[in-house]
Write an enzyme that holds these catalytic residues in place. Structure first.
Site, PDB file in Angstrom:
ATOM      1  N   ASP A 101      17.083  92.065  80.554  1.00 50.37           N
ATOM      2  CA  ASP A 101      18.050  92.820  81.353  1.00 50.37           C
ATOM      3  C   ASP A 101      18.804  91.855  82.269  1.00 50.37           C
ATOM      4  OD1 ASP A 101      19.068  94.533  83.640  1.00 50.37           O
ATOM      5  OD2 ASP A 101      18.174  96.083  82.372  1.00 50.37           O
ATOM      6  N   ILE A 102      20.110  92.037  82.407  1.00 48.46           N
ATOM      7  CA  ILE A 102      20.899  91.129  83.244  1.00 48.46           C
ATOM      8  C   ILE A 102      20.735  91.434  84.740  1.00 48.46           C
ATOM      9  CG2 ILE A 102      22.585  90.582  81.459  1.00 48.46           C
ATOM     10  CD1 ILE A 102      24.533  92.517  82.903  1.00 48.46           C
TER      11      ILE A 102
ATOM     12  N   ASN B 254      15.602 106.606  80.032  1.00 48.36           N
ATOM     13  CA  ASN B 254      16.408 107.507  80.849  1.00 48.36           C
ATOM     14  C   ASN B 254      17.313 108.301  79.915  1.00 48.36           C
ATOM     15  OD1 ASN B 254      15.326 106.323  83.193  1.00 48.36           O
ATOM     16  ND2 ASN B 254      16.873 104.732  83.170  1.00 48.36           N
TER      17      ASN B 254
ATOM     18  N   GLN C   4      20.530 107.596  82.945  1.00 44.29           N
ATOM     19  CA  GLN C   4      21.083 106.837  81.817  1.00 44.29           C
ATOM     20  C   GLN C   4      22.512 106.410  82.155  1.00 44.29           C
ATOM     21  OE1 GLN C   4      21.126 108.911  78.048  1.00 44.29           O
ATOM     22  NE2 GLN C   4      21.765 107.086  76.922  1.00 44.29           N
TER      23      GLN C   4
ATOM     24  N   HIS D 181      17.957 103.590  74.869  1.00 46.09           N
ATOM     25  CA  HIS D 181      17.264 102.334  75.130  1.00 46.09           C
ATOM     26  C   HIS D 181      16.023 102.596  75.969  1.00 46.09           C
ATOM     27  CE1 HIS D 181      20.164 102.925  78.398  1.00 46.09           C
ATOM     28  NE2 HIS D 181      19.359 102.220  79.179  1.00 46.09           N
TER      29      HIS D 181
END
Length: 114
Positions: A30-31, A87, A94, A100
């Site tokens: 994850d960024i 989510n 989400q 995801h």
């Protein structure tokens, strides 16, 4: 889907740090990590949310959980634990319209979450 950021990541159009890939899904860092270990696991097939899971595509969810277990063993978090979160929809948190799962670990994750 042409404008989906996760489809572009899965197709290699946007660089990402993959930790896993097979013919059905990818997992990447994850960024904006919310834990010391935070990856997203996504199906390569564009599925908007869990609300689109049906008899024709439900096997992807089981596959993603199998992949999560593999990643946990490879990352050494299988014994200490991790959280796997999906989510669904705006009120569910989400923010990307591609199903995801967030896999978070390497810190004590409190309950209930935000």
């Amino acid at each position: 889907m042409a404008d989906c950021i996760f489809c572009k990541i899965a197709n290699g159009e946007i660089p990402s740090q993959f930790v896993y890939e097979d013919d059905k899904c990818v997992a990447f860092r994850d960024i904006e990590p919310q834990a010391p270990f935070h990856v997203l696991i996504i199906p390569k097939e564009h599925i908007v949310s869990a609300m689109e899971i049906d008899e024709t595509n439900s096997s992807i969810v089981g596959h993603i959980f199998t992949v999560a277990a593999k990643i946990a063993r490879e990352e050494g978090i299988d014994k200490t634990g991790f959280r796997l979160v999906n989510n669904c929809g705006k009120d569910g948190g989400q923010t990307v319209g591609h199903m995801h799962f967030h896999m978070l670990a390497k810190r004590n994750l409190q309950w209930p979450p935000g």
